[in-house]
Design a protein around this motif. Sequence first.
Motif, PDB file in Angstrom:
ATOM      1  N   GLY A   1      -3.198   1.666  -8.735  1.00 52.15           N
ATOM      2  CA  GLY A   1      -2.723   2.045  -7.410  1.00 52.15           C
ATOM      3  C   GLY A   1      -3.631   2.989  -6.652  1.00 52.15           C
TER       4      GLY A   1
ATOM      5  N   THR B   1      -8.675  -2.729  -5.943  1.00 50.86           N
ATOM      6  CA  THR B   1      -8.707  -4.059  -5.344  1.00 50.86           C
ATOM      7  C   THR B   1      -9.097  -3.972  -3.870  1.00 50.86           C
TER       8      THR B   1
ATOM      9  N   ASN C   1       5.293  -6.035  11.235  1.00 50.30           N
ATOM     10  CA  ASN C   1       5.327  -6.063   9.777  1.00 50.30           C
ATOM     11  C   ASN C   1       5.434  -4.647   9.242  1.00 50.30           C
ATOM     12  N   ASN C   2       5.753  -4.565   7.992  1.00 53.70           N
ATOM     13  CA  ASN C   2       5.866  -3.268   7.336  1.00 53.70           C
ATOM     14  C   ASN C   2       4.511  -2.551   7.350  1.00 53.70           C
TER      15      ASN C   2
ATOM     16  N   GLU D   1       7.281   4.804   3.284  1.00 59.17           N
ATOM     17  CA  GLU D   1       8.145   3.714   3.728  1.00 59.17           C
ATOM     18  C   GLU D   1       9.607   4.120   3.622  1.00 59.17           C
TER      19      GLU D   1
ATOM     20  N   ARG E   1      -0.814   4.406  -3.778  1.00 60.94           N
ATOM     21  CA  ARG E   1       0.253   3.432  -3.594  1.00 60.94           C
ATOM     22  C   ARG E   1       1.613   4.120  -3.498  1.00 60.94           C
TER      23      ARG E   1
ATOM     24  N   GLU F   1       4.514   4.035  -0.590  1.00 58.74           N
ATOM     25  CA  GLU F   1       5.904   3.655  -0.870  1.00 58.74           C
ATOM     26  C   GLU F   1       6.868   4.757  -0.433  1.00 58.74           C
ATOM     27  N   TYR F   2       6.503   5.997  -0.714  1.00 62.61           N
ATOM     28  CA  TYR F   2       7.373   7.108  -0.328  1.00 62.61           C
ATOM     29  C   TYR F   2       7.498   7.190   1.192  1.00 62.61           C
TER      30      TYR F   2
ATOM     31  N   SER G   1       2.753  -1.540   3.904  1.00 64.43           N
ATOM     32  CA  SER G   1       2.604  -2.564   2.880  1.00 64.43           C
ATOM     33  C   SER G   1       1.565  -2.134   1.855  1.00 64.43           C
ATOM     34  N   ILE G   2       1.893  -2.369   0.576  1.00 67.57           N
ATOM     35  CA  ILE G   2       0.954  -1.957  -0.468  1.00 67.57           C
ATOM     36  C   ILE G   2      -0.046  -3.061  -0.769  1.00 67.57           C
ATOM     37  N   LYS G   3       0.057  -4.161  -0.045  1.00 62.54           N
ATOM     38  CA  LYS G   3      -0.911  -5.220  -0.304  1.00 62.54           C
ATOM     39  C   LYS G   3      -2.266  -4.786   0.224  1.00 62.54           C
ATOM     40  N   PRO G   4      -3.304  -4.972  -0.570  1.00 63.11           N
ATOM     41  CA  PRO G   4      -4.617  -4.552  -0.108  1.00 63.11           C
ATOM     42  C   PRO G   4      -5.004  -5.346   1.127  1.00 63.11           C
TER      43      PRO G   4
END
Lengths: 237, 304
Positions: free
Chosen positions: B52, B56, B13-14, B210, B203, B207-208, B17-20
């Motif tokens: 971000g 969470t 998987n990535n 990635e 966050r 993303e950067y 991932s920004i998912k908490p």
Amino acid sequence: MRSWYAKYGFENDPFTVEPEADEELVEYQDVINELAYRIDSGSMTFLEGEEGMGKTAVLVQLIKRYEGKGRVIYYDCSELKKKVEIDKLMKNRFGFFGRMFNVVPSDMIVLLDNVDSLSRENAERIKYYFDQNNIRSVIFTGKSLRSSDLSQSIKDRIGIHVTTLQPLSDYGAVELLSKRLGEHNAIITDEAAKFVFGKAGRNTKKFLELSSWLFSILKPNEHSIKLDDAKKVLRNV
Amino acid sequence: MSELWYRELGFYNNPFSIKPAAFTNDVVGHNLKTMFQSIDSGKILFITGPFGTGKTTLLKNIIGRYGGQKRIVYFSCGLERSMQVDSLIRGAGNMLNKIIGGSPRNLIFLIDEANDIVQKDVQDLFEAYQDGIIKSIVFVGTIVPSRKFPPGLSSELKGNVIDLHNLPPAAAVSLVRKRIGSLPVLSDAVIREVHRKAGGNTRLVLEYCEELCRLAVSRGLNSVSKSEVDELFPVKKARKTTKKTAATKRKRKPLEQAIEEAVFEVEDESPVVEGLANISEDEPLPDQEMYSSPIRKKKKRKST
């Protein structure tokens, strides 16, 4: 009165603006690949584009790519008098039992078309399901992310993932027409097609509508439509 | 790009991932121990921070620690609706409580998006807290809505506001290292540079990173250098970069068009067939009214 396209053996108007899954899109393959990557890697993405640029057509291609696994939820938010209820959409995945036992599927792909406003309730739901990994990725489409009414927490999760649809190039417009016309692609010259595209303001949907209208007036029969013909007919447009 | 870059690097998987809590619940750069201590000792906490920064994720940690004991009540105030504290408390109790009608004790309330909380709910919460039904409350929001809080609650909050401001550079490095291990793709110096470009936002850092890894794999690079960072993120703000690329594309277009048109001019030498052009210019066309587009209306107004 026979329509012009009947003479060429088309059952329907070849310049229909309804997006179809079988059609291969002109020039937008990069955008589709980028969005498919975003779906795979699990993120929220916003697809920007003016009305008629082909946002829905891109989404239809994505549906085609991911169909068959029961993972895609497509919803057109611009449909009148209909409210999105993400909660219901998600639970309907497992039909009756899903609603009865509150089973929520995981790893779903949500495509929301024409999102110019999203109620807070739905935004919260989407955020929650996304964070819980029930939704793997979301793709919103709309005119622009800035002017849309999405809540800040959603905008923030979208972050840098904004893709903008550029207008077709002249070459792309010519290719689009010749693809639609198939073997009869000689009935309009490339200059005329480019001229019509310019008249339509480089908008794909308007371009198709305008060409459909042009063809219905000129009723090309064994002659190809030349630039001068198009100029004459469209002089007032 | 059919092959996913993270599959090439050996991840299923990535990793960014920004998912908490998609991978690990470990939090970088914040002291969890003191937070758990203050929850254990029954205090009211308020976690603030811009978007971000990991609010969470912190909540998920609390749920992970106290979950399963029937003590946690989570509520998100994002809908601007009353949360009905009474029914929430009753719902949290066990079967015995429900039959006898007594209330459970020692609950932990987690209030997400606390900026939009209804004032009455704050009152109810504080009363339940003083009665000992609620042991500890954790509010989460971008800023403390001090106007909505009664003075008693505000004084309880003093010293218990956890501000999740931006990530220090060292924490960014350890965060990325936790996600991808010691892979040589991103060196520590590059991560620091990315952290600077992202303005310390957690966050954005992810993303950067990635994007950088994706670029590295697509170009077959073993590691990312600073020039690639500058190439991908020329300006500090992310939005400006997307605009810039759009602008460059637009600039390039006239040249491409000129080339295409030149090509077409050579190709199109088919003989002119007359007969189609028989429509005289003065006659209005029969079906013209059928098509009415905004473009046409505009032009009409000009001519009159």
